[in-house]
Design a protein around this motif. Structure first.
Motif, PDB file in Angstrom:
ATOM      1  N   ARG A   6      42.672  40.382  39.831  1.00  0.00           N
ATOM      2  CA  ARG A   6      42.500  41.843  39.746  1.00  0.00           C
ATOM      3  C   ARG A   6      42.809  42.280  38.318  1.00  0.00           C
ATOM      4  O   ARG A   6      43.745  41.794  37.703  1.00  0.00           O
ATOM      5  N   VAL A   7      42.007  43.186  37.786  1.00  0.00           N
ATOM      6  CA  VAL A   7      42.214  43.700  36.431  1.00  0.00           C
ATOM      7  C   VAL A   7      42.662  45.147  36.541  1.00  0.00           C
ATOM      8  O   VAL A   7      42.049  45.945  37.246  1.00  0.00           O
ATOM      9  N   GLU A   8      43.767  45.473  35.847  1.00  0.00           N
ATOM     10  CA  GLU A   8      44.308  46.838  35.858  1.00  0.00           C
ATOM     11  C   GLU A   8      44.283  47.396  34.441  1.00  0.00           C
ATOM     12  O   GLU A   8      44.740  46.738  33.503  1.00  0.00           O
ATOM     13  N   PHE A   9      43.759  48.606  34.295  1.00  0.00           N
ATOM     14  CA  PHE A   9      43.727  49.278  32.999  1.00  0.00           C
ATOM     15  C   PHE A   9      44.849  50.303  32.945  1.00  0.00           C
ATOM     16  O   PHE A   9      45.088  51.022  33.906  1.00  0.00           O
ATOM     17  N   ALA A  10      45.517  50.381  31.799  1.00  0.00           N
ATOM     18  CA  ALA A  10      46.599  51.358  31.621  1.00  0.00           C
ATOM     19  C   ALA A  10      46.037  52.777  31.566  1.00  0.00           C
ATOM     20  O   ALA A  10      46.717  53.728  31.891  1.00  0.00           O
TER      21      ALA A  10
END
Length: 83
Positions: A6-10
């Motif tokens: 999973r990729v999370e962006f700030a």
């Protein structure tokens, strides 16, 4: 091959948009991948795509986190130059 990370962006970058899409990884192209057991396999991966705002030229710095199915987390800094 297992679950996809999973990729999370700030947050959104100041000069464009970020998104992800599924992208299988060919381990033949990954430095350090074990040659005996992994060559030819394509585990699940994610591509991170930056689309700059119209007429944007310059440098964009961003950071995102990759959360792996086993719970490991990796912070990934990136600098993108749009010419």
């Amino acid at each position: 091959m297992g679950s996809t990370p999973r990729v999370e962006f700030a947050g959104d970058p100041r000069s464009g948009k970020l998104r992800t899409r599924p992208h299988p990884i060919n381990l033949r192209d990954v430095p350090g991948a074990p040659r005996r057991t992994c060559i030819g396999t394509s585990p699940n991966g994610q591509a991170v795509i930056f689309r700059p705002d119209r007429r944007f030229r310059g440098e964009e710095k961003l950071e995102f986190r990759v959360v792996y199915p086993n719970g490991d987390v990796r912070a990934v800094p990136a600098t993108i130059t749009v010419e």
